[in-house]
Design an enzyme around this catalytic site. Structure first.
Site, short mmCIF file in Angstrom:
data_model
loop_
_atom_site.label_atom_id
_atom_site.label_comp_id
_atom_site.label_asym_id
_atom_site.label_seq_id
_atom_site.Cartn_x
_atom_site.Cartn_y
_atom_site.Cartn_z
N ASP A 63 49.19 -146.51 59.70
CA ASP A 63 50.21 -147.02 58.79
C ASP A 63 51.39 -146.07 58.61
OD1 ASP A 63 48.99 -145.01 57.39
OD2 ASP A 63 48.37 -146.22 55.69
N SER A 85 43.49 -138.32 51.55
CA SER A 85 43.25 -139.62 52.18
C SER A 85 42.67 -139.51 53.59
CB SER A 85 44.55 -140.43 52.22
OG SER A 85 45.57 -139.71 52.88
N HIS A 133 48.47 -142.26 58.27
CA HIS A 133 47.06 -142.05 58.56
C HIS A 133 46.73 -142.48 59.98
CE1 HIS A 133 47.56 -142.85 54.20
NE2 HIS A 133 46.94 -141.70 54.15
#
Length: 400
Positions: A362, A63, A365
């Site tokens: 969040d 991610s 990240h």
């Protein structure tokens, strides 16, 4: 691919011969002119003309560099993901740009399309095979049930190999095509940013000793992938190590610290030590690959130190509460960014009014603002081995 170090001549030699027509003077002059011509021939262009011209980027990872694979394949990321810069959700697991976006921009390339995104994608300048939740190792049952991505690094490699083969089959010289030129594959930059989820999963399901013992196999698998990419024609690699896991707000939210578990910045030391050991072994693998792959140019990027530096100096750089997250929580409850849910009988939605002040978006990240700060520091080579900028990453240093 050896880099020639260019030398700038600041002064022309002026011989004492004037306009004498002696044979000696002419002979010496010819020798000097010849030597000077050779000397100038070995000289190099200025810095701008020696910059690497990468026609494409091929990115592999999780991610931290997913430009839309997870969102296109499993579930669409809602607003406010991507809103800070793009103004709408774009599949990036941040409020805006990722480090790979800044790298592409620095090299004069457009944002990378996700390989798994079939709508509006253009692969003329490369593709991102990264997918949120991906690991280096193939998933086992527990990791799959814990919702890590099944698109692990070996599958990302398979996707790339198939993509390259199909491009070779269907390519035409039409410049309007969304495919890269077959010759671009050997000239492209190959970026890898993966490993965080392997460690994260290990720390969830194994003892600390078991996690440390598994690192050798994990880094070996990553090195094998680089070797396989090399066999496919890849030559220039830009490899990120993993960040300080113990500084992630999501880690700190579920840990009850014992005396001595937290460092001077409030980060969880045991998890950071695991990340540091992974990075040490990864760097060793990179050094061995340099000796093994004679035509490869491999840059190891110490993103761990860059991220920890930002967390340590957060206020100095305009950030507040370096271990807090911008959104993704509501009091003590987990409320994913942009998702409405019921907490204590009331519908709530976790939003953040000023993401530019946060390092963490969040809890897992980094924010657009933090990614920009990090990209600015790593792209100039300050945290790299060798210490070369991204624009010169195709040149092999003389001592390698």
């Amino acid at each position: 691919m050896d880099r020639v170090r260019f030398i700038t001549i600041s002064r022309w030699w002026r011989g004492p011969w004037g306009l004498k027509k002696s044979v000696e003077a002419v002979a010496v002059g010819v020798v000097l002119v010849g030597a000077l011509s050779i000397f100038l021939g070995l000289g190099t262009q200025d810095k701008s003309s020696s910059a690497c011209q990468f026609p494409a980027i091929y990115n592999f990872g999780d991610s931290n560099s997913d430009t839309g694979g997870l969102s296109a394949t499993f579930f669409r990321l809602p607003s406010p993901y991507g809103n800070t810069f793009f103004g709408k959700p774009v599949g990036r697991i941040s409020d805006g740009r990722l480090i790979i976006d800044f790298i592409a921009h620095k090299l004069g390339l457009p944002f990378l399309s996700a390989y798994l995104d079939s709508l509006g994608s253009n692969f003329h300048h490369g593709a991102s095979f990264a997918t949120g939740g991906s690991t280096i190792q193939p998933l086992d049952g527990r990791m799959f049930e814990a919702r890590y991505s099944p698109i692990s690094l070996n599958l990302q490699l398979s996707q790339f190999v198939q993509f390259k083969a199909r491009v070779n089959e269907v390519f035409t010289e039409d410049k309007r095509t969304s495919f890269p030129r077959p010759s671009d594959f050997s000239k492209a930059l190959y970026t890898l940013d993966i490993g965080q989820n392997d460690l994260h999963a290990g720390l969830r399901f194994k003892t600390m000793d078991e996690v440390l013992a598994s690192i050798s196999n994990i880094t070996e698998q990553l090195a094998l992938t680089i070797e396989q990419l090399y066999q496919e024609g890849a030559r220039v690699f830009w490899i990120h190590n993993t960040g300080p896991l113990g500084c992630l707000p999501s880690t700190l939210a579920y840990k009850l610290p014992k005396p001595g578990d937290l460092d001077q910045n409030g980060c969880w030391k045991p998890h950071n030590e695991v990340a540091e050991e992974f990075n040490r072994q990864l760097k060793d693998r990179v050094f061995k690959l340099r000796a093994q792959l004679s035509e490869a140019v491999i840059t190891y990027v110490d993103l761990y130190t860059a991220r920890y530096t930002l967390i340590s100096e957060a206020e100095k750089h305009g950030f507040t509460s370096p271990l807090a997250q911008c959104c993704g929580s509501y009091g003590d409850s987990v409320v994913h960014c942009g998702i409405k849910t019921i907490v204590d009988g009331t519908e709530v939605e976790a939003l953040c009014s000023n993401p530019s002040k946060y390092i963490s978006w969040d809890g897992l990240h980094y924010s657009d603002a933090a990614n920009q700060w990090l990209a600015d520091r790593i792209m100039d080579g300050a945290f790299s081995d060798p210490p070369v900028s991204i624009t010169e990453a195709c040149h092999k240093p003389p001592h390698f």
